[in-house]
Motif scaffolding. Structure first.
Motif, PDB file in Angstrom:
ATOM      1  N   ASN A 160       0.175  -9.042  -6.279  1.00  0.00           N
ATOM      2  CA  ASN A 160      -0.261  -7.650  -6.153  1.00  0.00           C
ATOM      3  C   ASN A 160       0.649  -6.679  -6.915  1.00  0.00           C
ATOM      4  OD1 ASN A 160      -2.101  -5.788  -5.094  1.00  0.00           O
ATOM      5  ND2 ASN A 160      -0.803  -5.352  -3.317  1.00  0.00           N
ATOM      6  N   VAL A 210      -6.124 -11.208  -2.719  1.00  0.00           N
ATOM      7  CA  VAL A 210      -5.870  -9.777  -2.894  1.00  0.00           C
ATOM      8  C   VAL A 210      -7.178  -9.036  -3.156  1.00  0.00           C
ATOM      9  CG1 VAL A 210      -4.686  -8.036  -4.275  1.00  0.00           C
ATOM     10  CG2 VAL A 210      -3.521 -10.149  -3.705  1.00  0.00           C
ATOM     11  N   GLY A 214      -2.011  -5.805  -9.046  1.00  0.00           N
ATOM     12  CA  GLY A 214      -2.523  -4.649  -8.325  1.00  0.00           C
ATOM     13  C   GLY A 214      -1.862  -3.351  -8.756  1.00  0.00           C
TER      14      GLY A 214
END
Lengths: 312, 251
Positions: A50, A249, A54
């Motif tokens: 992440n 995720v 992300g």
């Protein structure tokens, strides 16, 4: 919205409780213990992915490479009699040291090009590990002695370590997201040209993110090696170690702090349900379920839930 | 003699066989406002890209505040005080107006913390008259507001030199007035500004000095009145009517 300090305290408190309590509660339940350990390791990989995928917006497929590297570094060191704590630290260090030059080079690429280049890292390491059989045992793999041979002690120990690592990785994600680094990564993800225009050193910050994300992944590999007791290149460099965290995720919520937690839980639960019910077509069934979930909740479970609550 | 703020010497840039910028030299001084004019394709944006590090010159040398900056990266120049805006606005789409500006205060403006960056950003937004965009995402702003947001980012970064690439393009007369007011406020802080602009009215009202590019070469540079009388500039770019419009109020 919960304040940052309260969220951080809540994560720490729940994590500490889980680390202390779960091994006791689950004692004598090897199946559940295994499940929670698998969840924790997946959470470590998801939360670390992440940071790059992300926060920064670079879809890395290198998670499995660092996982495998960590597993091998720890296994080789433990085979030479190094203490397990040192072996875990060395695995994390090796991940970071490899991530620095690789990240600096590969993060110049964007989108699909970056994804494919990052995928190659695992393939290269797998070939090197297989070829360097004097050190790694090659295709024969390596056996790790473990905690004196008692499977129950080892299972409880692995559970505790992987839970603790998962909590630390989630906290690391929060610390990054709320820092100057996280603000810079936000800018890079949204508009890299504009980020450079306001003085953000994108190459440096992306490399930092890549290094910080590789360290927990490598330590997770080390924990896995000690837990399973036997590793070989096709297992620890399996591309699924890169793909599963991404799916987790995506399910939970990309770029959020708790998204990886929710996503890893959903993923492990789905995997178990599918394995139990449609064993003959399990991978396909899991795939169909994941695609359906992502179609229904494209932003992930957590953001969809939060925004629905905010609207009502 | 004091050293110039920016000193570009004999810079050229080739794209394959095309010389987009051909042996151009110019200097800029602290605090001055200069118009960079020329017809479409003259090389104005390429010149800005070369000076701000978005492109590397094929030849030539550029110094900023006495230091060589040829080949330096845009982020480094931005944090040293050499900034630009883009012809097409470049907001951070998932950040509010406030945080768009706070990001500039944080990275180019060297703010210590997010809270102090936000304080500066808040002050910049109200100073430049766009406080109402504070909590909006860029997608909810008008083009004029997004252009002002870019200027606010430049304002909080406290640059020494700012390049504005067609900051008025696509705006109506009223909106242009607002943006010009902002540019004057930024200039009043002692920031040197280079404006790429097609509207002669704006150039005349704002820029005492001009640089004229034509087919990648420096055609002329100097005080605006002189440039407006320069026969080769009239022939290549302004035309007799344009030149008359530029001199109009004064003669």
């Amino acid at each position: 919205m919960m304040s940052r300090a309260r969220l951080a305290i809540a994560i720490t408190a729940i994590g500490a409780l889980a680390c202390a309590g779960l091994p006791l509660i689950l004692a004598g339940e090897p199946y559940l213990m295994r499940l929670v350990t698998m969840f924790s390791l997946l959470l470590v990989l998801a939360a670390s992915w992440n940071i790059v995928g992300g926060f920064t917006g670079y879809p890395s497929f290198a998670t499995g490479a660092f996982f495998g590297l960590g597993a091998y570094v720890a296994a080789i060191l433990q085979a030479k009699g190094v203490d397990w704590r040192l072996a875990l630290a060395a695995a994390g260090l090796a991940g970071g040291v490899l991530a620095a030059p690789v990240g600096y080079g590969v993060l110049r690429l964007r989108g699909h090009y970056f994804a494919v280049a990052s995928l190659m890292l695992g393939t290269i390491l797998k070939e090197l590990t297989t070829g360097w059989s004097d050190l790694t045992g090659g295709g024969m793999g390596l056996t790790i002695a473990g905690a004196g041979g008692d499977p129950e002690v080892l299972a409880s120990f692995a559970l505790r370590i992987s839970l603790a690592l998962a909590v630390l990785t989630v906290l690391l994600g929060a610390a990054i997201k709320w820092s100057r680094l996280g603000f810079g990564l936000d800018c890079i993800r949204m508009n890299e040209t504009a980020a450079a225009g306001i003085g953000v050193d994108a190459q440096k910050l992306k490399t930092y993110a890549f290094i910080l994300s590789s360290i927990p992944a490598a330590v997770a590999g080390a924990v896995y090696a000690g837990w399973i007791g036997y590793i070989d290149p096709t297992d620890v460099y399996d591309v699924m170690w890169s793909v599963k965290p991404i799916v987790a995720v995506l399910l939970g919520g990309v770029g959020t702090i708790l998204g990886p937690v929710v996503g890893a839980a959903i993923f492990v639960a789905l995997e178990e349900i599918v394995w139990r019910n449609v064993l003959s077509f399990s991978a396909g069934g899991l795939g169909v379920l994941i695609v359906l979930l992502l179609l229904i909740l494209p932003a992930g479970v957590l953001p969809s839930f939060v925004s629905r609550k905010a609207r009502s | 003699m004091t050293t110039a703020l920016l000193d570009a010497r004999n810079i050229s840039r080739r794209f394959g066989g095309l010389k987009a910028i051909d042996d151009v030299s110019f200097q800029l001084n602290e605090g001055e406002i200069v118009g960079l004019i020329g017809s479409n394709g003259a090389g104005k944006t390429t010149l800005v890209n070369l000076v701000t590090g978005h492109l590397k010159p094929s030849q030539g040398e550029i110094s900023f505040r006495g230091q060589k900056i040829t080949g330096r990266k845009p982020h480094e120049l931005a944090s040293r005080g050499l900034m630009r805006t883009f012809q097409i606005v470049q907001p951070f789409n998932a950040l509010t107006g406030l945080d768009n500006v706070a990001a500039a205060a944080m990275f180019a403006g060297h703010s210590r913390s997010l809270s102090s960056a936000r304080e500066q950003a808040d002050a910049a937004l109200s100073n430049l008259g766009i406080s109402h965009c504070r909590d909006h995402l860029p997608i909810r702003m008008t083009l004029a507001e997004r252009k002002r947001l870019e200027l606010a980012r430049a304002w909080v970064a406290k640059p020494r030199l700012l390049f504005l690439d067609e900051v008025n393009a696509g705006l109506n007369t009223g909106e242009i007035e607002g943006v010009l007011g902002m540019i004057r406020k930024i200039a009043a802080e002692g920031v040197a500004i280079v404006i790429i602009e097609h509207l002669m009215k704006v150039v005349k009202g704002l820029c005492p000095q001009l640089i004229v590019l034509h087919r990648g070469q420096l055609l002329a540079s100097g005080p605006t009145d002189e440039i407006a009388r320069n026969p080769s500039v009239i022939e290549a770019y302004l035309g007799t009517r344009g030149a008359a419009a530029m001199l109009g109020d004064k003669s």
